[in-house]
Motif scaffolding. Sequence first.
Motif, PDB file in Angstrom:
ATOM      1  N   LEU A 294     -12.386   9.753  -4.662  1.00 29.22           N
ATOM      2  CA  LEU A 294     -11.688  10.904  -4.377  1.00 29.22           C
ATOM      3  C   LEU A 294     -10.719  10.696  -2.924  1.00 29.22           C
ATOM      4  O   LEU A 294     -11.670  10.351  -1.947  1.00 29.22           O
ATOM      5  N   ASN A 295      -9.774  10.912  -2.996  1.00 31.60           N
ATOM      6  CA  ASN A 295      -8.874  10.855  -1.673  1.00 31.60           C
ATOM      7  C   ASN A 295      -8.209  12.120  -1.601  1.00 31.60           C
ATOM      8  O   ASN A 295      -7.373  12.693  -2.255  1.00 31.60           O
ATOM      9  N   THR A 296      -8.554  12.907  -0.399  1.00 32.08           N
ATOM     10  CA  THR A 296      -8.056  14.061   0.036  1.00 32.08           C
ATOM     11  C   THR A 296      -6.849  14.064   1.160  1.00 32.08           C
ATOM     12  O   THR A 296      -6.888  15.082   1.794  1.00 32.08           O
ATOM     13  N   SER A 297      -6.504  13.008   1.347  1.00 26.43           N
ATOM     14  CA  SER A 297      -5.536  12.821   2.405  1.00 26.43           C
ATOM     15  C   SER A 297      -4.146  13.861   2.522  1.00 26.43           C
ATOM     16  O   SER A 297      -3.668  14.390   1.491  1.00 26.43           O
ATOM     17  N   LEU A 298      -3.975  14.374   3.573  1.00 21.42           N
ATOM     18  CA  LEU A 298      -2.536  15.273   3.717  1.00 21.42           C
ATOM     19  C   LEU A 298      -1.349  14.512   4.056  1.00 21.42           C
ATOM     20  O   LEU A 298      -0.384  14.971   3.775  1.00 21.42           O
ATOM     21  N   THR A 299      -1.600  13.177   4.447  1.00 18.96           N
ATOM     22  CA  THR A 299      -0.272  12.351   4.567  1.00 18.96           C
ATOM     23  C   THR A 299      -0.688  11.024   4.348  1.00 18.96           C
ATOM     24  O   THR A 299      -1.695  10.623   4.937  1.00 18.96           O
ATOM     25  N   GLU A 300      -0.039  10.179   3.826  1.00 15.37           N
ATOM     26  CA  GLU A 300      -0.329   8.573   3.544  1.00 15.37           C
ATOM     27  C   GLU A 300       0.885   7.882   3.254  1.00 15.37           C
ATOM     28  O   GLU A 300       1.889   8.427   2.411  1.00 15.37           O
ATOM     29  N   SER A 311      -9.089  -1.155  -8.404  1.00 11.09           N
ATOM     30  CA  SER A 311      -9.344  -2.392  -8.967  1.00 11.09           C
ATOM     31  C   SER A 311     -11.114  -2.606  -9.241  1.00 11.09           C
ATOM     32  O   SER A 311     -11.298  -3.231 -10.253  1.00 11.09           O
ATOM     33  N   CYS A 312     -11.703  -1.689  -8.811  1.00 12.39           N
ATOM     34  CA  CYS A 312     -12.951  -1.706  -9.160  1.00 12.39           C
ATOM     35  C   CYS A 312     -13.422  -1.009 -10.334  1.00 12.39           C
ATOM     36  O   CYS A 312     -14.540  -0.756 -10.681  1.00 12.39           O
ATOM     37  N   GLY A 313     -12.602  -0.431 -10.915  1.00 10.32           N
ATOM     38  CA  GLY A 313     -12.567   0.227 -12.237  1.00 10.32           C
ATOM     39  C   GLY A 313     -12.894   1.848 -12.076  1.00 10.32           C
ATOM     40  O   GLY A 313     -13.320   2.376 -13.147  1.00 10.32           O
ATOM     41  N   LEU A 314     -12.729   2.465 -10.959  1.00  8.70           N
ATOM     42  CA  LEU A 314     -13.021   3.778 -10.705  1.00  8.70           C
ATOM     43  C   LEU A 314     -11.870   4.539 -11.209  1.00  8.70           C
ATOM     44  O   LEU A 314     -10.712   4.173 -10.999  1.00  8.70           O
ATOM     45  N   THR A 315     -12.153   5.908 -11.705  1.00  7.14           N
ATOM     46  CA  THR A 315     -11.069   6.843 -11.890  1.00  7.14           C
ATOM     47  C   THR A 315     -10.782   7.325 -10.588  1.00  7.14           C
ATOM     48  O   THR A 315     -11.653   7.709  -9.572  1.00  7.14           O
ATOM     49  N   VAL A 316      -9.543   7.511 -10.333  1.00  8.12           N
ATOM     50  CA  VAL A 316      -8.908   7.816  -8.849  1.00  8.12           C
ATOM     51  C   VAL A 316      -8.224   9.386  -8.940  1.00  8.12           C
ATOM     52  O   VAL A 316      -7.605   9.610  -9.691  1.00  8.12           O
ATOM     53  N   VAL A 317      -8.868  10.053  -8.049  1.00  8.45           N
ATOM     54  CA  VAL A 317      -8.367  11.446  -7.855  1.00  8.45           C
ATOM     55  C   VAL A 317      -7.604  11.405  -6.439  1.00  8.45           C
ATOM     56  O   VAL A 317      -8.562  11.107  -5.292  1.00  8.45           O
ATOM     57  N   SER A 318      -6.682  11.808  -6.128  1.00  5.34           N
ATOM     58  CA  SER A 318      -6.019  11.901  -5.097  1.00  5.34           C
ATOM     59  C   SER A 318      -4.756  13.106  -5.071  1.00  5.34           C
ATOM     60  O   SER A 318      -4.329  13.415  -5.733  1.00  5.34           O
ATOM     61  N   THR A 319      -4.745  13.321  -3.522  1.00  6.75           N
ATOM     62  CA  THR A 319      -3.539  14.447  -3.282  1.00  6.75           C
ATOM     63  C   THR A 319      -2.358  13.670  -3.581  1.00  6.75           C
ATOM     64  O   THR A 319      -2.141  12.426  -3.308  1.00  6.75           O
ATOM     65  N   HIS A 320      -1.256  14.516  -4.073  1.00 12.81           N
ATOM     66  CA  HIS A 320       0.222  14.073  -4.304  1.00 12.81           C
ATOM     67  C   HIS A 320       0.986  14.088  -3.030  1.00 12.81           C
ATOM     68  O   HIS A 320       1.824  14.977  -2.764  1.00 12.81           O
ATOM     69  N   VAL A 321       0.682  13.230  -1.940  1.00 15.62           N
ATOM     70  CA  VAL A 321       1.404  13.062  -0.698  1.00 15.62           C
ATOM     71  C   VAL A 321       1.898  11.986  -0.453  1.00 15.62           C
ATOM     72  O   VAL A 321       1.418  10.801  -0.955  1.00 15.62           O
ATOM     73  N   GLY A 322       2.927  11.701   0.336  1.00 18.69           N
ATOM     74  CA  GLY A 322       3.519  10.400   1.026  1.00 18.69           C
ATOM     75  C   GLY A 322       3.918   9.675  -0.144  1.00 18.69           C
ATOM     76  O   GLY A 322       4.566   9.737  -1.196  1.00 18.69           O
ATOM     77  N   GLY A 323       3.574   8.214   0.056  1.00 19.56           N
ATOM     78  CA  GLY A 323       3.914   7.196  -0.650  1.00 19.56           C
ATOM     79  C   GLY A 323       2.674   7.051  -1.644  1.00 19.56           C
ATOM     80  O   GLY A 323       2.899   6.154  -2.647  1.00 19.56           O
ATOM     81  N   ILE A 324       1.829   7.891  -1.955  1.00 17.03           N
ATOM     82  CA  ILE A 324       0.659   7.551  -3.024  1.00 17.03           C
ATOM     83  C   ILE A 324       1.196   7.434  -4.551  1.00 17.03           C
ATOM     84  O   ILE A 324       0.747   6.492  -5.062  1.00 17.03           O
ATOM     85  N   PRO A 325       2.140   8.308  -4.724  1.00 21.79           N
ATOM     86  CA  PRO A 325       2.650   8.257  -6.298  1.00 21.79           C
ATOM     87  C   PRO A 325       3.272   6.972  -6.505  1.00 21.79           C
ATOM     88  O   PRO A 325       3.370   6.532  -7.669  1.00 21.79           O
ATOM     89  N   GLU A 326       3.444   6.009  -5.529  1.00 16.72           N
ATOM     90  CA  GLU A 326       4.129   4.819  -5.653  1.00 16.72           C
ATOM     91  C   GLU A 326       3.188   3.754  -5.962  1.00 16.72           C
ATOM     92  O   GLU A 326       3.651   2.532  -6.238  1.00 16.72           O
ATOM     93  N   VAL A 327       1.912   3.931  -5.721  1.00 14.60           N
ATOM     94  CA  VAL A 327       0.990   3.152  -5.481  1.00 14.60           C
ATOM     95  C   VAL A 327       0.174   2.703  -6.917  1.00 14.60           C
ATOM     96  O   VAL A 327       0.104   1.313  -7.178  1.00 14.60           O
ATOM     97  N   LEU A 328      -0.063   3.661  -7.901  1.00 16.21           N
ATOM     98  CA  LEU A 328      -0.685   3.210  -9.059  1.00 16.21           C
ATOM     99  C   LEU A 328       0.168   4.003 -10.324  1.00 16.21           C
ATOM    100  O   LEU A 328       0.878   5.082 -10.125  1.00 16.21           O
ATOM    101  N   PRO A 329       0.063   3.386 -11.461  1.00 12.51           N
ATOM    102  CA  PRO A 329       0.665   4.093 -12.613  1.00 12.51           C
ATOM    103  C   PRO A 329      -0.137   5.502 -12.937  1.00 12.51           C
ATOM    104  O   PRO A 329      -1.240   5.556 -12.501  1.00 12.51           O
TER     105      PRO A 329
END
Length: 462
Positions: A294-300, A311-329
Motif C-alpha cells: 500500500l502506497n498512500t503518497s500525495l506526490t511522487e 517484483s516481489c509478487g505483491l499486488t500494489v495499491v497506490s494513489t494516482h499521483v505524479g509519475g506513478i501511473p508511468e511506473v507499472l502496467p
Amino acid sequence: MLSLMGMYWGTKPDGNRGDTAQLPRLVSDFFYPNMGGVESHLFHLGQQLIQRGHKVVVVTHAYGQRTGIRYVTNGLKVYYLPAWVGYQQATPPTFFAFFPILRCIFVREQIQVVHGHQALSPLCHEAIFHARTMGLRTCFTDHSLFGFNDLGNVVGNKVLKFTLSDVDHVICVSHTSKENTVLRAALDPQDVSVIPNAIAVSQFVPDPSAPDPNWITIVVISRLAYRKGIDLLVAVIPRVCAIFPKVRFLIDGAKRIDLEQMRENCLLHDRVRFIGSVKHHEVRNVLVQGNIFLNTSLTEAFCIAVVEAASCGLTVVSTHVGGIPEVLPPHMICFAQPEENDLVRAVMQAVKSVQMKEVMPMRQHAEVKEMYSWANVAARTEVVYKQVMRINTPPFIERLRRYYGCGLWAGKLFCIMAAIDLLFLVLLEWWLPREAIEIAPSFPTKKYKRIRQMTSDKSGGS
C-alpha cells in the motif's frame, strides 16, 4: 538530494575501455546509510558505471560516526563531509562554505562533470554553482514534484531556476516530473531528458511460502511523512480492518506517532505491527511476508517502492499521483485517488484479488525484470555525459546574463553571488594552488575483481 558526477577524458582507469574513459562523481545529501529512493538510485547507478569501466566517486555529508573517506562495494569511493545536518538529512544552505573542500575534491579526483540530484538538497545547488565557477560541466537530476502555490514552493522554485539557468543538461525520472521541472525552472524541454529509476530485480525475488496463510498481510514501507500520505493511512487502516477480519498491516517507518495513537484508540494491536526502520538490504525480506503493498503518497515523481513490491509478487495499491501511473502496467497496480473512500475501495479490490489468487508472483517478477534495469539507466546516463562534454563552457559574462534573467531582484542578487564566487575562487587558487593538491590514485578495480573471483571459487570449492 544532491548528487555530483564528475568525469574526465583520458587514459581509462582500469585499462579496458579503449582510449577514453569517464570519471563519474556522485555527490548528495542523501546517501547510504540513509534510506530512500534517491540513495538507492545513486548507489546502483554508481555500481553500473563501475561495471562499464568508470571510476565513480560519491560525495555526501557525514552520518554519525561515518565520516571521512570510505570505500564500499566494487571500489565505490565515498566522501562523507563534516557538516551540520538539518531537516530530513539535508545540510542547511551555506552558500560558499563548502567551496574550499569541494574544489579540493574536484581537483583531486580530476572531475570534469558535476551531476547534482534532488532539488531539496542545498549541497546539490552549491556544488553545481561552484562547479560552474570552476569551468566544469554540470547536469542535474530531479526526483520530486513541487507545486507553485505557497511560499516554500515559490522560494524553492526560484532557487531551482537559479541553479538550472546555468546547467548543461537536466534529467527527470518520469515524463510527469519533466513537465513539472520545465514549468518550475522555465527550461527548454529539449534540454531535459527522461531516464527512469530502476531496481536490482535479482534482489527482489518472490517467496510464495513467506506470507502467513491465515492472514492477508498489507505491507507499508515509507518515511511516514505528510508527503507520503500518513494522514490517509491513519484513516484507512481502521476501516479496512473492520471490513476484513483476516487482514493485518505490517508497517516500516521511523516516524509513526499518529499510527501508534490510531492503533491504541482502535484496539488494533494484533492487526497492526510496526517493525521500525528497515535497512535496504532487508526490504525484500519484509515485502515477501505480504500479499499487498500500500502506497498512500500525495506526490511522487516515480516511487521505486512500488516497483520493488511488484517484483516481489505483491499486488500494489497506490494513489494516482505524479509519475506513478508511468511506473507499472495496469494489471499490476490498483489505483485510487488520494482520498480516504477511494483508497478503501482500492484496498478492497486488491484483497478480493488476493483471495481469488489472481496474481502469479513469479510471472509478475519476470515481467518487472524485463521492464527495469540499472544497466540501461547507466547507459542512457552515459549518453548525457558525452553530450554535455561536447558543450563549450560559457564565458563568465554569459553566466551573468543567464542569472540576470532569473527575476527583477533575484537576478541582480544571483549576479552578485556569481561575482563573489569567482573572487573566492581566485583567492583559493592563490591560497592553495592546484599544483599543491595531490591527485588521488584510482581504485585497483581489475585486481579487486580477480580477488573476489578467487575468493568466490575457493568458497564454492570448500
